[in-house]
Design an enzyme around this catalytic site. Sequence first.
Site, PDB file in Angstrom:
ATOM      1  N   LEU A 185     -10.794  12.020  20.691  1.00 16.34           N
ATOM      2  CA  LEU A 185     -10.890  11.716  19.395  1.00 16.34           C
ATOM      3  C   LEU A 185     -11.119  13.103  18.437  1.00 16.34           C
ATOM      4  CD1 LEU A 185     -13.006   8.786  18.808  1.00 16.34           C
ATOM      5  CD2 LEU A 185     -10.671   8.905  18.253  1.00 16.34           C
ATOM      6  N   ASP A 186     -10.133  13.326  17.214  1.00 16.78           N
ATOM      7  CA  ASP A 186     -10.573  14.484  16.712  1.00 16.78           C
ATOM      8  C   ASP A 186     -11.695  14.517  15.879  1.00 16.78           C
ATOM      9  OD1 ASP A 186      -7.850  15.353  17.287  1.00 16.78           O
ATOM     10  OD2 ASP A 186      -6.933  14.298  15.331  1.00 16.78           O
ATOM     11  N   PRO A 187     -12.276  15.595  15.599  1.00 23.20           N
ATOM     12  CA  PRO A 187     -13.576  15.935  14.971  1.00 23.20           C
ATOM     13  C   PRO A 187     -14.130  15.048  13.736  1.00 23.20           C
ATOM     14  CG  PRO A 187     -12.844  18.084  15.606  1.00 23.20           C
ATOM     15  CD  PRO A 187     -11.751  17.149  15.923  1.00 23.20           C
ATOM     16  N   VAL A 189     -12.526  12.179  13.269  1.00 23.54           N
ATOM     17  CA  VAL A 189     -12.508  10.938  13.163  1.00 23.54           C
ATOM     18  C   VAL A 189     -13.625  10.207  14.098  1.00 23.54           C
ATOM     19  CG1 VAL A 189     -10.995   8.991  14.701  1.00 23.54           C
ATOM     20  CG2 VAL A 189      -9.911  11.122  13.834  1.00 23.54           C
TER      21      VAL A 189
END
Length: 305
Positions: free
Chosen positions: A38-40, A42
Site C-alpha cells: 500500500l502506498d504511503p 493510502v
Amino acid sequence: MYNGILPVYKERGLTSHDVVFKLRKILKTKKIGHTGTLDPEVSGVLPVCIGTATRVSDYVMDMGKSYNATITLGESTTTEDQTGEVIDKIDVQANAININEVDAVLKQFEGIIEQVPPMYSSVKVNGKKLYEYARKGETVERPIRKVNIDSIARTSELQFEDGKCHFNIEVKCGKGTYIRTLATDIGKQLGYPAHMSLLTRINSGGFDIKDSITLDQISQLHEQDTLQPHLFPLEYGLKSLPKIYVSDENIKTRILNGQKFNKKQFNQTIEQQLVFIDSETEKVMAIYIQHPEKNHEIKPKKVFN
C-alpha cells in the site's frame, strides 16, 4: 510465538515495509510479511502473515481487493495521485459533466482492461523499478498489463469547486491493479486530466477494514497477552482453493511425507491446485498441484508438518 494472519489497519504516512518493521519490534519475531504493498498516502487494511502463515502470503495476495477512492477531474500529476506535481490542468466548469456521463464511462472499465503502470511505481523494467527512473527524470517504455476490474461504481454526487470536479468510487479488483492509473484513464475518457486524490483499501484477501486493528492496538494486545484471538488461522488464506478432507491415516502420512498421488484416488475433480485438510483437526496438511509432466498425478507444492 504467534502464527496466523493479522489484518492490520495501515495509517497514512507509513509504508507497508514500515508496518512490517514495527510489527517485528512489537512482536519480537522476524517471521512476518505483508500481502501487497500500500502506498504511503493510502490507508486501509493490510493483511500481515506471521509465523507459519508466511507460507500462504502469496495466496492471500492473489485474492481480490476493494477500494474507496476519490477522483479529481481538472488536474493530472506526475504520480497520478495527490502527492505529485501538476503537469496538466483544464478547468471543469460547474455542471460541465453529469452523473449519467460518469456512470457510463465507469461501466467501460469493468472486466479485463489494459493498464500502463505509473512511472512512480515498483514495477520493474530492465531490472530497475520504475520509480528509480522517474526520480532521475528518465522515462522508459512501460509494459501494458491486463488487470481485472470486478466492479466499479460511483458512490457520491459530483462536487464542483475551484475549477475541479470530485467524485467517489468503489472498486473491486484483482491483483496488480493501479487505482491511480484507473483514475487518470477515467478522466481521459471524460475528456479531462485527472488524478486520484484519496484512496482507502477496504478489503484485501477477504479481510475487511472493520476487522483490522492499528499498530497501537496490536502493541497493547500483545502486552496484555490477548492478541492471538485477533489472528486468523493460515487456513483462512487458502479459502479460495478447492479442498479435500482426509480421514484415512495412511493417506495422511503419505501427504505429510510429500508423496505423489494418482488423481483417480480421490472422488473429486482436481484442477491446478488443491488443499488437503485433516478432517479431524481441520488443519491444512499440504497444498498439491497438477504434475507438470504426468496429467494423472498431483504432487506437493507445500507441506505443513
